[in-house]
Design a protein around this motif. Structure first.
Motif, PDB file in Angstrom:
ATOM      1  N   SER A   1       0.833  -1.211   0.000  1.00  0.00           N
ATOM      2  CA  SER A   1       0.000   0.000   0.000  1.00  0.00           C
ATOM      3  C   SER A   1       0.864   1.257   0.000  1.00  0.00           C
ATOM      4  O   SER A   1       0.575   2.212  -0.723  1.00  0.00           O
ATOM      5  N   ALA A   2       1.926   1.251   0.799  1.00  0.00           N
ATOM      6  CA  ALA A   2       2.828   2.406   0.835  1.00  0.00           C
ATOM      7  C   ALA A   2       3.501   2.599  -0.519  1.00  0.00           C
ATOM      8  O   ALA A   2       3.617   3.732  -1.007  1.00  0.00           O
ATOM      9  N   HIS A   3       3.922   1.514  -1.153  1.00  0.00           N
ATOM     10  CA  HIS A   3       4.554   1.604  -2.477  1.00  0.00           C
ATOM     11  C   HIS A   3       3.596   2.226  -3.494  1.00  0.00           C
ATOM     12  O   HIS A   3       3.963   3.173  -4.205  1.00  0.00           O
ATOM     13  N   LEU A   4       2.390   1.696  -3.562  1.00  0.00           N
ATOM     14  CA  LEU A   4       1.434   2.179  -4.559  1.00  0.00           C
ATOM     15  C   LEU A   4       1.022   3.625  -4.290  1.00  0.00           C
ATOM     16  O   LEU A   4       0.863   4.421  -5.214  1.00  0.00           O
ATOM     17  N   PHE A   5       0.873   3.986  -3.015  1.00  0.00           N
ATOM     18  CA  PHE A   5       0.540   5.370  -2.676  1.00  0.00           C
ATOM     19  C   PHE A   5       1.668   6.316  -3.083  1.00  0.00           C
ATOM     20  O   PHE A   5       1.427   7.367  -3.675  1.00  0.00           O
ATOM     21  N   CYS A   6       2.908   5.933  -2.776  1.00  0.00           N
ATOM     22  CA  CYS A   6       4.056   6.775  -3.144  1.00  0.00           C
ATOM     23  C   CYS A   6       4.147   6.952  -4.654  1.00  0.00           C
ATOM     24  O   CYS A   6       4.415   8.056  -5.144  1.00  0.00           O
TER      25      CYS A   6
END
Length: 145
Positions: A94-99
């Motif tokens: 989730s953090a990867h895709l948000f970034c």
């Protein structure tokens, strides 16, 4: 975002899981999970350009809304076997895709319906500031935790 920033974000996420014995070595898992979505870029390795927006074409649907659902399903399937590892997987992905969404070109509905793309990282100074801020905060979480 660059792979270095994604790895830093993974370390930042890992700082919330470091006391969990079921997910050791947590930092290795977190960095690996944080870099996992970028494997689709390898399909386009020969056509990537080192410039702002030079990887637009290298984003498959796995970096968008449909891919988010797939990654979430994988994490949910892991949870019955190792709940903490499943949570770490979902948090890192989730953090990867948000970034990636806040730092560049995105087509959220790719393979779902036709919709315009969004580009939140058009200028080099903006992208550098985003990378430095997010990477720096993530490393601070890692070292302070």
């Amino acid at each position: 975002m660059t792979s270095f920033t994604h790895a830093a974000v993974g370390l930042g996420v890992a700082s919330f899981f470091k006391e969990v014995p079921e997910v050791q070595p947590v930092y290795l898992y977190a960095v690996g999970f944080s870099l996992l979505p970028d494997l689709d870029h390898l399909l386009f390795l020969r056509t990537m350009k080192l410039k702002v927006g030079g990887m637009r074409h290298a984003r498959t649907f796995m970096h968008e809304l449909l891919g988010t659902a797939v990654w979430l399903a994988v994490g949910l399937c892991v949870m019955p076997f190792n709940f903490q590892l499943g949570c770490l997987f979902i948090a890192c992905l989730s953090a990867h895709l948000f970034c990636d969404f806040i730092n560049g070109y995105s087509e959220p509905f790719k393979r779902i319906r036709s919709a315009p793309g969004i580009d939140m990282g058009k200028s080099l100074p903006t992208r550098i500031a985003q990378e430095a801020l997010i990477g720096g905060l993530s490393l601070w979480l890692f070292f302070a935790g």
